[in-house]
Design a protein around this motif. Structure first.
Motif, PDB file in Angstrom:
ATOM      1  N   THR A   1      21.596   7.844   4.356  1.00 51.57           N
ATOM      2  CA  THR A   1      23.018   6.923   3.587  1.00 51.57           C
ATOM      3  C   THR A   1      22.352   6.478   2.377  1.00 51.57           C
ATOM      4  OG1 THR A   1      23.661   6.604   5.848  1.00 51.57           O
ATOM      5  CG2 THR A   1      24.450   5.227   4.164  1.00 51.57           C
ATOM      6  N   ALA A   2      21.024   5.986   2.196  1.00 49.75           N
ATOM      7  CA  ALA A   2      20.619   5.672   0.972  1.00 49.75           C
ATOM      8  C   ALA A   2      20.283   6.914   0.081  1.00 49.75           C
ATOM      9  CB  ALA A   2      19.153   5.005   1.440  1.00 49.75           C
ATOM     10  N   GLY A   3      20.655   8.173   0.556  1.00 55.08           N
ATOM     11  CA  GLY A   3      20.394   9.169  -0.682  1.00 55.08           C
ATOM     12  C   GLY A   3      19.252   9.938  -0.347  1.00 55.08           C
ATOM     13  N   PHE A   4      18.492   9.875   0.743  1.00 53.21           N
ATOM     14  CA  PHE A   4      17.424  10.502   0.731  1.00 53.21           C
ATOM     15  C   PHE A   4      17.359  11.812   1.564  1.00 53.21           C
ATOM     16  CE2 PHE A   4      15.818   6.355  -0.521  1.00 53.21           C
ATOM     17  CZ  PHE A   4      14.702   6.710  -1.220  1.00 53.21           C
TER      18      PHE A   4
ATOM     19  N   ILE B   1      -0.020  21.147 -10.833  1.00 56.37           N
ATOM     20  CA  ILE B   1       0.784  21.207  -9.466  1.00 56.37           C
ATOM     21  C   ILE B   1       2.030  20.373  -9.327  1.00 56.37           C
ATOM     22  CG2 ILE B   1       0.815  21.024  -6.971  1.00 56.37           C
ATOM     23  CD1 ILE B   1      -2.075  22.151  -6.791  1.00 56.37           C
ATOM     24  N   GLU B   2       3.211  21.197  -9.132  1.00 53.53           N
ATOM     25  CA  GLU B   2       4.449  20.244  -8.878  1.00 53.53           C
ATOM     26  C   GLU B   2       4.195  19.414  -7.556  1.00 53.53           C
ATOM     27  OE1 GLU B   2       8.306  21.722  -9.520  1.00 53.53           O
ATOM     28  OE2 GLU B   2       9.083  19.702  -9.070  1.00 53.53           O
ATOM     29  N   LEU B   3       4.588  18.320  -7.414  1.00 50.84           N
ATOM     30  CA  LEU B   3       4.326  17.428  -6.261  1.00 50.84           C
ATOM     31  C   LEU B   3       5.694  16.854  -5.792  1.00 50.84           C
ATOM     32  CD1 LEU B   3       1.211  15.097  -6.285  1.00 50.84           C
ATOM     33  CD2 LEU B   3       1.619  16.987  -4.935  1.00 50.84           C
ATOM     34  N   VAL B   4       6.058  17.030  -4.645  1.00 44.78           N
ATOM     35  CA  VAL B   4       7.353  16.510  -4.229  1.00 44.78           C
ATOM     36  C   VAL B   4       6.950  15.516  -3.231  1.00 44.78           C
ATOM     37  CG1 VAL B   4       9.585  17.137  -2.797  1.00 44.78           C
ATOM     38  CG2 VAL B   4       8.486  18.640  -4.383  1.00 44.78           C
ATOM     39  N   SER B   5       7.513  14.195  -3.365  1.00 42.12           N
ATOM     40  CA  SER B   5       7.013  12.949  -2.763  1.00 42.12           C
ATOM     41  C   SER B   5       7.992  12.739  -1.475  1.00 42.12           C
ATOM     42  CB  SER B   5       6.911  11.989  -3.964  1.00 42.12           C
ATOM     43  OG  SER B   5       5.905  10.920  -3.236  1.00 42.12           O
ATOM     44  N   THR B   6       7.288  12.368  -0.466  1.00 39.25           N
ATOM     45  CA  THR B   6       7.993  11.967   0.582  1.00 39.25           C
ATOM     46  C   THR B   6       7.356  10.541   1.253  1.00 39.25           C
ATOM     47  OG1 THR B   6       8.191  14.007   1.298  1.00 39.25           O
ATOM     48  CG2 THR B   6       8.077  12.451   3.160  1.00 39.25           C
TER      49      THR B   6
ATOM     50  N   THR C   1       0.893  -1.179  -0.058  1.00 44.63           N
ATOM     51  CA  THR C   1       0.083  -0.085   0.086  1.00 44.63           C
ATOM     52  C   THR C   1       0.933   1.283   0.179  1.00 44.63           C
ATOM     53  OG1 THR C   1      -1.440  -1.334   1.350  1.00 44.63           O
ATOM     54  CG2 THR C   1      -2.175   1.018   0.948  1.00 44.63           C
ATOM     55  N   GLU C   2       1.891   1.171   0.748  1.00 46.20           N
ATOM     56  CA  GLU C   2       2.844   2.366   0.557  1.00 46.20           C
ATOM     57  C   GLU C   2       3.242   2.598  -0.863  1.00 46.20           C
ATOM     58  OE1 GLU C   2       3.916   4.637   3.132  1.00 46.20           O
ATOM     59  OE2 GLU C   2       2.492   3.605   4.522  1.00 46.20           O
ATOM     60  N   LEU C   3       3.583   1.611  -1.413  1.00 48.26           N
ATOM     61  CA  LEU C   3       4.273   1.735  -2.707  1.00 48.26           C
ATOM     62  C   LEU C   3       2.903   2.238  -3.605  1.00 48.26           C
ATOM     63  CD1 LEU C   3       6.400  -1.259  -3.484  1.00 48.26           C
ATOM     64  CD2 LEU C   3       7.140   1.153  -3.212  1.00 48.26           C
ATOM     65  N   LYS C   4       1.807   1.837  -3.355  1.00 45.79           N
ATOM     66  CA  LYS C   4       0.762   2.187  -4.102  1.00 45.79           C
ATOM     67  C   LYS C   4       0.546   3.726  -4.073  1.00 45.79           C
ATOM     68  CE  LYS C   4      -3.549   1.153  -2.635  1.00 45.79           C
ATOM     69  NZ  LYS C   4      -4.858  -0.060  -2.287  1.00 45.79           N
ATOM     70  N   GLN C   5       0.434   4.268  -2.758  1.00 48.01           N
ATOM     71  CA  GLN C   5       0.350   5.704  -2.475  1.00 48.01           C
ATOM     72  C   GLN C   5       1.384   6.479  -3.248  1.00 48.01           C
ATOM     73  OE1 GLN C   5       0.008   5.403   2.066  1.00 48.01           O
ATOM     74  NE2 GLN C   5      -1.100   7.421   1.451  1.00 48.01           N
ATOM     75  N   LEU C   6       2.704   5.945  -3.121  1.00 42.81           N
ATOM     76  CA  LEU C   6       3.884   6.715  -3.892  1.00 42.81           C
ATOM     77  C   LEU C   6       3.270   6.688  -5.318  1.00 42.81           C
ATOM     78  CD1 LEU C   6       6.877   5.597  -1.624  1.00 42.81           C
ATOM     79  CD2 LEU C   6       5.901   7.859  -1.809  1.00 42.81           C
TER      80      LEU C   6
ATOM     81  N   SER D   1      14.036   4.200  -4.165  1.00 44.55           N
ATOM     82  CA  SER D   1      14.800   4.903  -5.000  1.00 44.55           C
ATOM     83  C   SER D   1      14.991   4.660  -6.518  1.00 44.55           C
ATOM     84  CB  SER D   1      16.192   4.498  -4.399  1.00 44.55           C
ATOM     85  OG  SER D   1      17.058   5.218  -4.859  1.00 44.55           O
ATOM     86  N   LYS D   2      14.944   3.305  -6.738  1.00 47.22           N
ATOM     87  CA  LYS D   2      15.114   2.649  -8.187  1.00 47.22           C
ATOM     88  C   LYS D   2      13.735   3.359  -9.025  1.00 47.22           C
ATOM     89  CE  LYS D   2      15.464  -1.491 -10.701  1.00 47.22           C
ATOM     90  NZ  LYS D   2      14.230  -2.577 -10.627  1.00 47.22           N
ATOM     91  N   GLU D   3      12.856   3.504  -8.404  1.00 46.66           N
ATOM     92  CA  GLU D   3      11.383   4.068  -9.185  1.00 46.66           C
ATOM     93  C   GLU D   3      11.327   5.519  -9.179  1.00 46.66           C
ATOM     94  OE1 GLU D   3       7.838   1.746  -8.911  1.00 46.66           O
ATOM     95  OE2 GLU D   3       8.977  -0.144  -8.675  1.00 46.66           O
ATOM     96  N   GLY D   4      12.164   5.955  -8.419  1.00 47.28           N
ATOM     97  CA  GLY D   4      12.065   7.582  -8.376  1.00 47.28           C
ATOM     98  C   GLY D   4      10.664   7.993  -7.547  1.00 47.28           C
ATOM     99  N   LEU D   5      10.276   7.301  -6.554  1.00 45.82           N
ATOM    100  CA  LEU D   5       8.892   7.371  -5.920  1.00 45.82           C
ATOM    101  C   LEU D   5       9.054   8.462  -4.911  1.00 45.82           C
ATOM    102  CD1 LEU D   5       7.656   3.715  -5.893  1.00 45.82           C
ATOM    103  CD2 LEU D   5       6.920   5.502  -7.343  1.00 45.82           C
ATOM    104  N   ALA D   6      10.321   8.881  -4.446  1.00 44.69           N
ATOM    105  CA  ALA D   6      10.329   9.799  -3.151  1.00 44.69           C
ATOM    106  C   ALA D   6      11.639  10.331  -3.327  1.00 44.69           C
ATOM    107  CB  ALA D   6       9.902   9.131  -1.989  1.00 44.69           C
ATOM    108  N   GLU D   7      11.611  11.398  -3.020  1.00 43.75           N
ATOM    109  CA  GLU D   7      12.886  12.410  -2.546  1.00 43.75           C
ATOM    110  C   GLU D   7      13.330  12.430  -0.989  1.00 43.75           C
ATOM    111  OE1 GLU D   7      13.174  16.329  -4.361  1.00 43.75           O
ATOM    112  OE2 GLU D   7      11.785  15.738  -5.958  1.00 43.75           O
ATOM    113  N   PHE D   8      12.287  12.314  -0.499  1.00 44.28           N
ATOM    114  CA  PHE D   8      12.358  12.642   1.152  1.00 44.28           C
ATOM    115  C   PHE D   8      11.821  11.440   1.890  1.00 44.28           C
ATOM    116  CE2 PHE D   8      12.398  17.039  -0.355  1.00 44.28           C
ATOM    117  CZ  PHE D   8      13.408  17.623   0.515  1.00 44.28           C
ATOM    118  N   VAL D   9      12.498  11.020   3.124  1.00 48.39           N
ATOM    119  CA  VAL D   9      11.776  10.215   4.135  1.00 48.39           C
ATOM    120  C   VAL D   9      11.425  10.829   5.297  1.00 48.39           C
ATOM    121  CG1 VAL D   9      12.410   7.969   5.199  1.00 48.39           C
ATOM    122  CG2 VAL D   9      13.005   8.172   2.947  1.00 48.39           C
ATOM    123  N   ASP D  10      10.406  10.408   5.888  1.00 48.39           N
ATOM    124  CA  ASP D  10       9.829  10.880   7.377  1.00 48.39           C
ATOM    125  C   ASP D  10       9.722  10.141   8.149  1.00 48.39           C
ATOM    126  OD1 ASP D  10       8.467  12.777   8.763  1.00 48.39           O
ATOM    127  OD2 ASP D  10       7.261  13.746   7.285  1.00 48.39           O
TER     128      ASP D  10
END
Ligand SMILES: [Zn+2]
Length: 423
Positions: free
Chosen positions: A238-241, A172-177, A155-160, A207-216
């Motif tokens: 460390t994983a680049g987010f 609207i430009e969306l920035v995903s977290t 479900t998390e992947l579905k939302q992203l 990361s591979k699918e470019g689904l988020a820039e930030f982690v919260d």
């Protein structure tokens, strides 16, 4: 030859200097009375006085004398994609039923998790689109969207993925977290570390699918501790987010201090931030994202200490925290009113907090939140005489027209947004 030139009674020009505005800088706001902004090929091609613009040629001229022109607003903290709604819980809250009891009855966040798990990707997309259209008509042209109502991989992947598709199809430009660490699901009760490991295991595919820039992460009593949050966010870094944190919303646990220590892009909520946390914000690049709509909606009297933060030299941004439980509103203008009335912020600070600083809080400081030649032409024309008017006249939508990348995307009697609420 310009594509469009807009003449306005007042142009508000938040200015960034390449970083978020902090402390007393937040009270500085450039204004041009009788100004003009020119658009060409989707970009801002001219900003100046009406006099300077008098000789410019344009295919379209908009005479908006007496109105205000500003950059598109930036909303840096929303939970845009979710299933269902929670209006039935309002009566329980009125009767004084504690949140934990609502939760025990399967309500609260667990009810949204259930609805989000059950909803198809298409249904979530349609519902997200409905809310996003409303944000646009309220003057928002860039915003952040968090996952966090799945609490399982699927479900998390579905939302992203829904957020990614919305970003590709909506103005609207969306920035995903990624906010998989929003709560502890039933099947991980008493095993928060194991759940956090499960969420961390998703980072490679995100990361591979470019689904988020930030982690919260939601750091709060009964959810995740400061130590757990620190370890989790450091691994995400460390994983680049980029990293963000829901911190010190209720109890002063020390999430604000930790966010500053690890270099989080933002620390959000901060109603209960300690004196030390406030001091550290003033010395770090972590932006304080304040969400007074949530405090208001939860019926609390104690708001985040915005004045102390600004006095300490911190950079403050404002956001709706749009979500189905604690802040069901897309109206960032109302948040500007609350910032004036309850956070005691000045009109200048408020404008900077919903433009320049909000943009820096989501990694868009160089692209959104200000009107500079060469930037994307994201503009809002307001039915108000000056910039001080919006924090003052509350509860209504003052937007007259919205442009995204130079295209008219919303306007009075000409709303391109498509209103249907299907889920
Ligand atoms: Zn939130």
């Amino acid at each position: 030859m310009l594509d469009t030139i807009i003449f306005a009674g007042q142009v508000v020009l938040p200015t960034s200097n390449g970083r978020a505005l902090r402390g007393t800088e937040m009270n500085e706001l450039k204004i041009i009375d009788n100004g003009a902004v020119g658009i060409k090929d989707g970009l801002i091609a001219f900003v100046g006085s009406a006099e300077e613009a008098a000789d410019l040629e344009a295919k379209e001229t908009i005479d908006a004398a007496g109105k205000l022109l500003s950059p598109g607003l930036v909303d840096p903290h929303t939970h845009l994609v979710f299933g269902g709604s929670r209006e039935h819980e309002l009566a329980l809250k009125q009767q004084g039923v504690p949140y934990l009891e609502i939760l025990a009855q399967g309500g609260g966040i667990l009810s949204t998790v259930r609805s989000t798990r059950e909803a198809s990707e298409e249904a979530l997309y349609e519902k997200g689109l409905f809310h996003l259209n409303r944000c646009l008509t309220y003057g928002v042209t860039t915003m952040e969207a968090k996952s966090g109502y799945g609490l399982d991989k699927e479900t998390e992947l579905k939302q992203l993925r829904v957020a990614k598709k919305l970003n590709e199809t909506h103005p609207i430009e969306l920035v995903s977290t990624f906010l998989g660490a929003h709560a502890i699901p039933e099947n991980y009760k008493g095993r928060p570390d194991a759940f956090l490991e499960e969420m961390l295991s998703m980072l490679p595919v995100i990361s591979k699918e470019g689904l988020a820039e930030f982690v919260d992460i939601f750091c709060e009593t009964g959810v995740f501790t400061v130590e757990q949050s620190k370890t989790f966010l450091q691994k995400a870094k460390t994983a680049g987010f980029g990293v963000k944190i829901h911190a010190d919303e209720i109890d002063p646990l020390g999430g604000t201090e930790m966010a500053c220590e690890i270099g989080a892009a933002s620390a959000d909520h901060l109603v209960g931030a300690s004196k030390e946390g406030v001091r550290m914000l003033g010395e770090s690049d972590t932006i304080a994202v304040l969400l007074p709509g949530t405090t208001f909606y939860l019926g609390k009297d104690h708001f985040a200490p915005a004045r102390d933060m600004i006095a300490s030299g911190a950079a403050v941004a404002l956001s709706t925290d749009f979500n189905p439980g604690s802040s069901p509103t897309e109206n960032l203008q109302f948040i500007m009113n609350l910032a004036a009335l309850r956070l005691k912020m000045t009109p200048e600070e408020i404008w900077n907090a919903v433009t320049v600083n909000a943009a820096f809080a989501i990694g868009r400081g160089e692209a959104a939140g200000s009107l500079e030649v060469g930037r994307n032409a994201d503009l809002v024309l307001w039915d108000v005489p000056n910039y001080k008017y919006i924090p003052y006249h509350y509860g209504v939508n003052h937007v007259n027209k919205v442009w995204k990348d130079g295209k008219l995307v919303a306007g009075k009697g000409d709303v391109h947004a498509n209103y249907t609420l299907s889920t």
